[in-house]
Write a protein that holds these residues in place. Structure first.
Motif, PDB file in Angstrom:
ATOM      1  N   LEU A 172     -11.466 -24.250 -10.210  1.00  0.00           N
ATOM      2  CA  LEU A 172     -12.920 -24.290 -10.369  1.00  0.00           C
ATOM      3  C   LEU A 172     -13.309 -24.614 -11.801  1.00  0.00           C
ATOM      4  O   LEU A 172     -14.181 -25.458 -12.045  1.00  0.00           O
ATOM      5  CB  LEU A 172     -13.537 -22.956  -9.941  1.00  0.00           C
ATOM      6  CG  LEU A 172     -13.384 -22.592  -8.467  1.00  0.00           C
ATOM      7  CD1 LEU A 172     -13.881 -21.184  -8.220  1.00  0.00           C
ATOM      8  CD2 LEU A 172     -14.094 -23.589  -7.585  1.00  0.00           C
ATOM      9  N   LEU A 173     -12.657 -23.977 -12.737  1.00  0.00           N
ATOM     10  CA  LEU A 173     -12.957 -24.250 -14.139  1.00  0.00           C
ATOM     11  C   LEU A 173     -12.595 -25.689 -14.495  1.00  0.00           C
ATOM     12  O   LEU A 173     -13.356 -26.377 -15.179  1.00  0.00           O
ATOM     13  CB  LEU A 173     -12.234 -23.263 -15.060  1.00  0.00           C
ATOM     14  CG  LEU A 173     -12.529 -23.410 -16.539  1.00  0.00           C
ATOM     15  CD1 LEU A 173     -14.025 -23.301 -16.827  1.00  0.00           C
ATOM     16  CD2 LEU A 173     -11.758 -22.370 -17.334  1.00  0.00           C
ATOM     17  N   GLY A 174     -11.471 -26.172 -13.993  1.00  0.00           N
ATOM     18  CA  GLY A 174     -11.084 -27.555 -14.237  1.00  0.00           C
ATOM     19  C   GLY A 174     -12.115 -28.533 -13.686  1.00  0.00           C
ATOM     20  O   GLY A 174     -12.458 -29.525 -14.343  1.00  0.00           O
ATOM     21  N   LEU A 175     -12.612 -28.266 -12.483  1.00  0.00           N
ATOM     22  CA  LEU A 175     -13.661 -29.118 -11.906  1.00  0.00           C
ATOM     23  C   LEU A 175     -14.895 -29.144 -12.794  1.00  0.00           C
ATOM     24  O   LEU A 175     -15.476 -30.209 -13.044  1.00  0.00           O
ATOM     25  CB  LEU A 175     -14.057 -28.605 -10.514  1.00  0.00           C
ATOM     26  CG  LEU A 175     -13.074 -28.817  -9.383  1.00  0.00           C
ATOM     27  CD1 LEU A 175     -13.493 -27.986  -8.171  1.00  0.00           C
ATOM     28  CD2 LEU A 175     -12.996 -30.282  -9.019  1.00  0.00           C
ATOM     29  N   LEU A 176     -15.300 -27.990 -13.257  1.00  0.00           N
ATOM     30  CA  LEU A 176     -16.500 -27.897 -14.073  1.00  0.00           C
ATOM     31  C   LEU A 176     -16.321 -28.555 -15.441  1.00  0.00           C
ATOM     32  O   LEU A 176     -17.219 -29.247 -15.927  1.00  0.00           O
ATOM     33  CB  LEU A 176     -16.925 -26.435 -14.222  1.00  0.00           C
ATOM     34  CG  LEU A 176     -17.378 -25.776 -12.922  1.00  0.00           C
ATOM     35  CD1 LEU A 176     -17.530 -24.275 -13.119  1.00  0.00           C
ATOM     36  CD2 LEU A 176     -18.661 -26.396 -12.425  1.00  0.00           C
ATOM     37  N   VAL A 177     -15.172 -28.370 -16.052  1.00  0.00           N
ATOM     38  CA  VAL A 177     -14.898 -28.989 -17.350  1.00  0.00           C
ATOM     39  C   VAL A 177     -14.892 -30.515 -17.197  1.00  0.00           C
ATOM     40  O   VAL A 177     -15.490 -31.237 -18.002  1.00  0.00           O
ATOM     41  CB  VAL A 177     -13.561 -28.477 -17.936  1.00  0.00           C
ATOM     42  CG1 VAL A 177     -13.108 -29.313 -19.123  1.00  0.00           C
ATOM     43  CG2 VAL A 177     -13.687 -27.008 -18.332  1.00  0.00           C
ATOM     44  N   ASP A 178     -14.243 -31.002 -16.141  1.00  0.00           N
ATOM     45  CA  ASP A 178     -14.196 -32.438 -15.900  1.00  0.00           C
ATOM     46  C   ASP A 178     -15.595 -32.991 -15.637  1.00  0.00           C
ATOM     47  O   ASP A 178     -15.982 -34.021 -16.200  1.00  0.00           O
ATOM     48  CB  ASP A 178     -13.279 -32.737 -14.714  1.00  0.00           C
ATOM     49  CG  ASP A 178     -13.205 -34.215 -14.404  1.00  0.00           C
ATOM     50  OD1 ASP A 178     -12.701 -34.974 -15.256  1.00  0.00           O
ATOM     51  OD2 ASP A 178     -13.675 -34.617 -13.319  1.00  0.00           O
ATOM     52  N   ALA A 179     -16.355 -32.307 -14.790  1.00  0.00           N
ATOM     53  CA  ALA A 179     -17.716 -32.763 -14.484  1.00  0.00           C
ATOM     54  C   ALA A 179     -18.584 -32.757 -15.733  1.00  0.00           C
ATOM     55  O   ALA A 179     -19.382 -33.675 -15.943  1.00  0.00           O
ATOM     56  CB  ALA A 179     -18.328 -31.892 -13.393  1.00  0.00           C
ATOM     57  N   SER A 180     -18.434 -31.751 -16.556  1.00  0.00           N
ATOM     58  CA  SER A 180     -19.212 -31.671 -17.789  1.00  0.00           C
ATOM     59  C   SER A 180     -18.948 -32.884 -18.678  1.00  0.00           C
ATOM     60  O   SER A 180     -19.880 -33.505 -19.197  1.00  0.00           O
ATOM     61  CB  SER A 180     -18.875 -30.389 -18.542  1.00  0.00           C
ATOM     62  OG  SER A 180     -19.544 -30.339 -19.771  1.00  0.00           O
ATOM     63  N   ALA A 181     -17.683 -33.243 -18.818  1.00  0.00           N
ATOM     64  CA  ALA A 181     -17.335 -34.402 -19.641  1.00  0.00           C
ATOM     65  C   ALA A 181     -17.892 -35.684 -19.030  1.00  0.00           C
ATOM     66  O   ALA A 181     -18.419 -36.550 -19.742  1.00  0.00           O
ATOM     67  CB  ALA A 181     -15.816 -34.506 -19.792  1.00  0.00           C
ATOM     68  N   ARG A 182     -17.794 -35.807 -17.699  1.00  0.00           N
ATOM     69  CA  ARG A 182     -18.268 -37.029 -17.047  1.00  0.00           C
ATOM     70  C   ARG A 182     -19.773 -37.189 -17.142  1.00  0.00           C
ATOM     71  O   ARG A 182     -20.268 -38.289 -17.378  1.00  0.00           O
ATOM     72  CB  ARG A 182     -17.820 -37.057 -15.586  1.00  0.00           C
ATOM     73  CG  ARG A 182     -16.333 -37.368 -15.469  1.00  0.00           C
ATOM     74  CD  ARG A 182     -15.881 -37.609 -14.040  1.00  0.00           C
ATOM     75  NE  ARG A 182     -15.920 -36.371 -13.279  1.00  0.00           N
ATOM     76  CZ  ARG A 182     -16.507 -36.234 -12.088  1.00  0.00           C
ATOM     77  NH1 ARG A 182     -17.130 -37.234 -11.523  1.00  0.00           N
ATOM     78  NH2 ARG A 182     -16.472 -35.087 -11.458  1.00  0.00           N
ATOM     79  N   ILE A 183     -20.534 -36.098 -16.981  1.00  0.00           N
ATOM     80  CA  ILE A 183     -21.997 -36.250 -17.017  1.00  0.00           C
ATOM     81  C   ILE A 183     -22.505 -36.448 -18.439  1.00  0.00           C
ATOM     82  O   ILE A 183     -23.592 -36.985 -18.630  1.00  0.00           O
ATOM     83  CB  ILE A 183     -22.739 -35.083 -16.318  1.00  0.00           C
ATOM     84  CG1 ILE A 183     -22.536 -33.761 -17.028  1.00  0.00           C
ATOM     85  CG2 ILE A 183     -22.344 -35.013 -14.854  1.00  0.00           C
ATOM     86  CD1 ILE A 183     -23.410 -32.631 -16.517  1.00  0.00           C
ATOM     87  N   LYS A 184     -21.734 -36.013 -19.424  1.00  0.00           N
ATOM     88  CA  LYS A 184     -22.123 -36.265 -20.815  1.00  0.00           C
ATOM     89  C   LYS A 184     -21.881 -37.722 -21.189  1.00  0.00           C
ATOM     90  O   LYS A 184     -22.587 -38.279 -22.025  1.00  0.00           O
ATOM     91  CB  LYS A 184     -21.352 -35.349 -21.765  1.00  0.00           C
ATOM     92  CG  LYS A 184     -21.806 -33.907 -21.691  1.00  0.00           C
ATOM     93  CD  LYS A 184     -20.959 -33.014 -22.561  1.00  0.00           C
ATOM     94  CE  LYS A 184     -21.379 -31.558 -22.397  1.00  0.00           C
ATOM     95  NZ  LYS A 184     -20.437 -30.641 -23.044  1.00  0.00           N
ATOM     96  N   ALA A 185     -20.892 -38.348 -20.551  1.00  0.00           N
ATOM     97  CA  ALA A 185     -20.509 -39.710 -20.900  1.00  0.00           C
ATOM     98  C   ALA A 185     -21.171 -40.768 -20.020  1.00  0.00           C
ATOM     99  O   ALA A 185     -21.167 -41.945 -20.379  1.00  0.00           O
ATOM    100  CB  ALA A 185     -18.990 -39.859 -20.799  1.00  0.00           C
ATOM    101  N   ASP A 186     -21.733 -40.348 -18.882  1.00  0.00           N
ATOM    102  CA  ASP A 186     -22.204 -41.335 -17.904  1.00  0.00           C
ATOM    103  C   ASP A 186     -23.481 -40.847 -17.228  1.00  0.00           C
ATOM    104  O   ASP A 186     -23.447 -39.983 -16.359  1.00  0.00           O
ATOM    105  CB  ASP A 186     -21.098 -41.552 -16.875  1.00  0.00           C
ATOM    106  CG  ASP A 186     -21.389 -42.632 -15.863  1.00  0.00           C
ATOM    107  OD1 ASP A 186     -22.534 -43.126 -15.813  1.00  0.00           O
ATOM    108  OD2 ASP A 186     -20.464 -42.982 -15.106  1.00  0.00           O
ATOM    109  N   GLU A 187     -24.593 -41.417 -17.636  1.00  0.00           N
ATOM    110  CA  GLU A 187     -25.892 -41.000 -17.083  1.00  0.00           C
ATOM    111  C   GLU A 187     -25.983 -41.301 -15.586  1.00  0.00           C
ATOM    112  O   GLU A 187     -26.607 -40.546 -14.839  1.00  0.00           O
ATOM    113  CB  GLU A 187     -27.036 -41.680 -17.837  1.00  0.00           C
ATOM    114  CG  GLU A 187     -28.394 -41.133 -17.504  1.00  0.00           C
ATOM    115  CD  GLU A 187     -28.569 -39.649 -17.829  1.00  0.00           C
ATOM    116  OE1 GLU A 187     -29.291 -38.967 -17.067  1.00  0.00           O
ATOM    117  OE2 GLU A 187     -27.995 -39.166 -18.816  1.00  0.00           O
ATOM    118  N   ALA A 188     -25.358 -42.370 -15.142  1.00  0.00           N
ATOM    119  CA  ALA A 188     -25.371 -42.696 -13.713  1.00  0.00           C
ATOM    120  C   ALA A 188     -24.643 -41.616 -12.908  1.00  0.00           C
ATOM    121  O   ALA A 188     -25.079 -41.252 -11.805  1.00  0.00           O
ATOM    122  CB  ALA A 188     -24.741 -44.068 -13.471  1.00  0.00           C
TER     123      ALA A 188
END
Length: 67
Positions: free
Chosen positions: A34-50
């Motif tokens: 769960l933490l890995g999913l959230l960390v990954d999602a956090s990085a992706r949404i910071k880098a990609d507005e779409a």
């Protein structure tokens, strides 16, 4: 805000966040995943507005499906 009020607010927020995990169907997954999913999602949404928009729409649909 008093210390007791701040603690209540913090506890309520944590309970609500836990509810999101359940709502997503992830209740029985390991905490590390769960933490890995959230960390990954956090990085992706910071880098990609779409990606942020796509995930926001997905979440909004999940909330609307419950209504």
């Amino acid at each position: 805000m008093s210390t007791a009020e701040a603690r209540k607010k913090d506890a309520r927020e944590k309970i609500e966040l836990g509810g999101l995990i359940v709502k997503a169907g992830l209740r029985y997954e390991k905490r590390a995943l769960l933490l890995g999913l959230l960390v990954d999602a956090s990085a992706r949404i910071k880098a990609d507005e779409a990606e942020r928009t796509r995930l926001s729409e997905l979440g909004a649909k999940a909330f609307a499906d419950d209504a």
